[in-house]
Design a protein around this motif. Sequence first.
Motif, PDB file in Angstrom:
ATOM      1  N   MET A   1       0.649  -1.577   0.010  1.00 47.22           N
ATOM      2  CA  MET A   1      -0.008   0.192  -0.224  1.00 47.22           C
ATOM      3  C   MET A   1       0.743   1.093  -0.329  1.00 47.22           C
ATOM      4  O   MET A   1       0.389   2.073  -0.674  1.00 47.22           O
ATOM      5  CB  MET A   1      -1.005  -0.028   1.690  1.00 47.22           C
ATOM      6  CG  MET A   1      -1.859   0.815   0.814  1.00 47.22           C
ATOM      7  SD  MET A   1      -3.138   1.174   2.049  1.00 47.22           S
ATOM      8  CE  MET A   1      -4.273  -0.281   1.593  1.00 47.22           C
ATOM      9  N   GLN A   2       2.125   1.266   0.736  1.00 46.07           N
ATOM     10  CA  GLN A   2       2.898   1.970   0.804  1.00 46.07           C
ATOM     11  C   GLN A   2       3.439   3.116  -0.280  1.00 46.07           C
ATOM     12  O   GLN A   2       3.285   4.158  -0.946  1.00 46.07           O
ATOM     13  CB  GLN A   2       3.916   2.205   1.870  1.00 46.07           C
ATOM     14  CG  GLN A   2       4.918   3.528   2.216  1.00 46.07           C
ATOM     15  CD  GLN A   2       3.664   4.465   2.746  1.00 46.07           C
ATOM     16  OE1 GLN A   2       2.754   3.446   4.000  1.00 46.07           O
ATOM     17  NE2 GLN A   2       4.107   5.485   3.021  1.00 46.07           N
ATOM     18  N   GLN A   3       3.821   1.793  -1.702  1.00 46.65           N
ATOM     19  CA  GLN A   3       4.155   1.675  -2.739  1.00 46.65           C
ATOM     20  C   GLN A   3       3.460   2.594  -3.576  1.00 46.65           C
ATOM     21  O   GLN A   3       3.878   3.076  -4.468  1.00 46.65           O
ATOM     22  CB  GLN A   3       4.691   0.286  -2.940  1.00 46.65           C
ATOM     23  CG  GLN A   3       6.021  -0.256  -2.853  1.00 46.65           C
ATOM     24  CD  GLN A   3       6.003  -1.309  -3.430  1.00 46.65           C
ATOM     25  OE1 GLN A   3       4.852  -2.209  -3.669  1.00 46.65           O
ATOM     26  NE2 GLN A   3       7.123  -2.444  -2.857  1.00 46.65           N
ATOM     27  N   VAL A   4       2.104   2.131  -3.598  1.00 47.89           N
ATOM     28  CA  VAL A   4       1.142   3.134  -4.029  1.00 47.89           C
ATOM     29  C   VAL A   4       0.883   4.444  -3.753  1.00 47.89           C
ATOM     30  O   VAL A   4       1.160   5.688  -4.795  1.00 47.89           O
ATOM     31  CB  VAL A   4      -0.389   2.483  -3.428  1.00 47.89           C
ATOM     32  CG1 VAL A   4      -1.318   2.684  -4.609  1.00 47.89           C
ATOM     33  CG2 VAL A   4      -0.471   0.755  -4.099  1.00 47.89           C
ATOM     34  N   LEU A   5       1.168   4.930  -2.655  1.00 45.92           N
ATOM     35  CA  LEU A   5       0.817   6.039  -2.102  1.00 45.92           C
ATOM     36  C   LEU A   5       1.976   6.865  -2.652  1.00 45.92           C
ATOM     37  O   LEU A   5       2.359   7.943  -2.638  1.00 45.92           O
ATOM     38  CB  LEU A   5       0.545   6.682  -0.990  1.00 45.92           C
ATOM     39  CG  LEU A   5      -0.824   5.615  -0.036  1.00 45.92           C
ATOM     40  CD1 LEU A   5      -0.881   5.644   1.774  1.00 45.92           C
ATOM     41  CD2 LEU A   5      -1.982   6.156  -1.228  1.00 45.92           C
ATOM     42  N   THR A   6       3.137   6.219  -2.666  1.00 45.24           N
ATOM     43  CA  THR A   6       4.422   6.886  -3.025  1.00 45.24           C
ATOM     44  C   THR A   6       4.832   6.974  -5.256  1.00 45.24           C
ATOM     45  O   THR A   6       5.112   7.756  -4.861  1.00 45.24           O
ATOM     46  CB  THR A   6       5.587   6.013  -3.142  1.00 45.24           C
ATOM     47  OG1 THR A   6       6.363   5.731  -0.750  1.00 45.24           O
ATOM     48  CG2 THR A   6       7.369   6.444  -3.002  1.00 45.24           C
ATOM     49  N   ALA A   7       4.020   6.225  -5.501  1.00 47.68           N
ATOM     50  CA  ALA A   7       4.097   5.909  -6.623  1.00 47.68           C
ATOM     51  C   ALA A   7       2.881   7.509  -6.705  1.00 47.68           C
ATOM     52  O   ALA A   7       3.745   8.183  -7.873  1.00 47.68           O
ATOM     53  CB  ALA A   7       3.031   5.238  -7.275  1.00 47.68           C
ATOM     54  N   LEU A   8       2.015   8.010  -6.539  1.00 42.83           N
ATOM     55  CA  LEU A   8       1.491   9.178  -6.451  1.00 42.83           C
ATOM     56  C   LEU A   8       2.096  10.285  -6.414  1.00 42.83           C
ATOM     57  O   LEU A   8       2.345  11.100  -6.970  1.00 42.83           O
ATOM     58  CB  LEU A   8      -0.118   9.543  -5.511  1.00 42.83           C
ATOM     59  CG  LEU A   8      -0.657   8.480  -5.947  1.00 42.83           C
ATOM     60  CD1 LEU A   8      -2.431   8.514  -4.573  1.00 42.83           C
ATOM     61  CD2 LEU A   8      -1.674   8.259  -6.713  1.00 42.83           C
ATOM     62  N   LYS A   9       3.558  10.364  -5.633  1.00 37.75           N
ATOM     63  CA  LYS A   9       3.870  12.012  -5.366  1.00 37.75           C
ATOM     64  C   LYS A   9       5.162  11.935  -7.134  1.00 37.75           C
ATOM     65  O   LYS A   9       5.769  12.769  -6.927  1.00 37.75           O
ATOM     66  CB  LYS A   9       4.776  11.013  -4.292  1.00 37.75           C
ATOM     67  CG  LYS A   9       3.764  11.557  -3.009  1.00 37.75           C
ATOM     68  CD  LYS A   9       4.945  11.370  -1.563  1.00 37.75           C
ATOM     69  CE  LYS A   9       5.360  12.945  -1.362  1.00 37.75           C
ATOM     70  NZ  LYS A   9       6.325  12.818   0.043  1.00 37.75           N
TER      71      LYS A   9
ATOM     72  N   ALA B   1      -4.647   3.327  -8.573  1.00 42.34           N
ATOM     73  CA  ALA B   1      -4.292   3.510  -7.011  1.00 42.34           C
ATOM     74  C   ALA B   1      -4.982   2.908  -5.991  1.00 42.34           C
ATOM     75  O   ALA B   1      -5.371   2.153  -5.435  1.00 42.34           O
ATOM     76  CB  ALA B   1      -4.060   4.733  -7.033  1.00 42.34           C
ATOM     77  N   LEU B   2      -6.453   3.026  -6.637  1.00 37.32           N
ATOM     78  CA  LEU B   2      -8.611   3.031  -6.111  1.00 37.32           C
ATOM     79  C   LEU B   2      -8.229   1.286  -6.601  1.00 37.32           C
ATOM     80  O   LEU B   2      -8.589   0.616  -5.328  1.00 37.32           O
ATOM     81  CB  LEU B   2      -9.169   4.142  -5.891  1.00 37.32           C
ATOM     82  CG  LEU B   2      -9.144   5.526  -5.740  1.00 37.32           C
ATOM     83  CD1 LEU B   2     -10.274   5.737  -6.257  1.00 37.32           C
ATOM     84  CD2 LEU B   2      -9.335   5.212  -4.586  1.00 37.32           C
ATOM     85  N   LYS B   3      -7.773   0.888  -7.364  1.00 36.87           N
ATOM     86  CA  LYS B   3      -8.210  -0.221  -8.460  1.00 36.87           C
ATOM     87  C   LYS B   3      -7.439  -1.539  -6.570  1.00 36.87           C
ATOM     88  O   LYS B   3      -7.426  -2.323  -6.019  1.00 36.87           O
ATOM     89  CB  LYS B   3      -8.203  -0.894  -9.083  1.00 36.87           C
ATOM     90  CG  LYS B   3      -9.092  -0.225 -10.032  1.00 36.87           C
ATOM     91  CD  LYS B   3      -9.278  -0.895 -11.712  1.00 36.87           C
ATOM     92  CE  LYS B   3     -10.389  -0.645 -11.921  1.00 36.87           C
ATOM     93  NZ  LYS B   3      -9.740  -0.156 -13.473  1.00 36.87           N
ATOM     94  N   GLN B   4      -6.034  -0.943  -6.736  1.00 42.56           N
ATOM     95  CA  GLN B   4      -4.722  -1.540  -6.150  1.00 42.56           C
ATOM     96  C   GLN B   4      -5.364  -1.220  -4.653  1.00 42.56           C
ATOM     97  O   GLN B   4      -5.474  -2.319  -3.358  1.00 42.56           O
ATOM     98  CB  GLN B   4      -3.987  -0.946  -5.867  1.00 42.56           C
ATOM     99  CG  GLN B   4      -3.138  -1.357  -7.449  1.00 42.56           C
ATOM    100  CD  GLN B   4      -1.966  -0.723  -7.621  1.00 42.56           C
ATOM    101  OE1 GLN B   4      -1.674   0.078  -7.330  1.00 42.56           O
ATOM    102  NE2 GLN B   4      -0.867  -1.057  -8.484  1.00 42.56           N
ATOM    103  N   LEU B   5      -5.888  -0.530  -3.483  1.00 39.43           N
ATOM    104  CA  LEU B   5      -5.760  -0.017  -1.931  1.00 39.43           C
ATOM    105  C   LEU B   5      -6.982  -1.177  -1.886  1.00 39.43           C
ATOM    106  O   LEU B   5      -6.906  -1.167  -0.847  1.00 39.43           O
ATOM    107  CB  LEU B   5      -6.578   1.472  -1.721  1.00 39.43           C
ATOM    108  CG  LEU B   5      -5.387   2.312  -2.839  1.00 39.43           C
ATOM    109  CD1 LEU B   5      -4.893   3.511  -2.095  1.00 39.43           C
ATOM    110  CD2 LEU B   5      -3.696   1.635  -1.528  1.00 39.43           C
ATOM    111  N   ASP B   6      -7.861  -0.558  -2.825  1.00 39.47           N
ATOM    112  CA  ASP B   6      -9.462  -1.720  -2.422  1.00 39.47           C
ATOM    113  C   ASP B   6      -9.172  -2.915  -2.453  1.00 39.47           C
ATOM    114  O   ASP B   6      -9.682  -3.313  -1.275  1.00 39.47           O
ATOM    115  CB  ASP B   6     -10.676  -1.287  -3.562  1.00 39.47           C
ATOM    116  CG  ASP B   6     -11.621  -0.242  -3.304  1.00 39.47           C
ATOM    117  OD1 ASP B   6     -11.577  -0.226  -2.110  1.00 39.47           O
ATOM    118  OD2 ASP B   6     -12.552  -0.827  -3.593  1.00 39.47           O
TER     119      ASP B   6
END
Length: 158
Positions: free
Chosen positions: A1-9, A103-108
């Motif tokens: 999950m942290q990788q998804v948020l880091t990728a948004l940056k 990101a939402l598909k992965q986070l869900d």
Amino acid sequence: MQQVLTALKDIPGVVGSFVLNDKGVLVSREMPAIYPDNIYPEMGRRLIGVYEAIALQMASLGDFLLKFDGHWFLCRRTTQCFLGILTTESVNYPALKMATNVALKQLDAQVSSMTPILAEKAVEPASVEEMAVVPEPEAAATAAPSKGKRFWRGSWID
């Protein structure tokens, strides 16, 4: 999950992001240190309240964008989580929207198995009935003061 948020940056203009579960509890964040952990329970409570209030007035809302002077706050909601993203106003919004779709598909898929970062529970929002209760004013204590002279259009009046 942290990788998804880091990728948004990686999108120019994204300051940080965080994920709250469906109860408004923080499960992951990638935000600057200036935003302490103790703000997220209140933010979760308020986001749930906003979504519920809007749902009473219109069809359900998937995302909303709050624009402030110099910054934007995008919040996207799924059945499992809230994704909050803080950006500068110069962010490429179409690129951000596409990236958050992925990101939402992965986070869900991941959020239900995540444990909350904070031990405290999110505060449930007040119901509409509780918000509508207006305390009755005390007659003697809140009596209107006697009217003094007022200034209107260049003249003093009673």
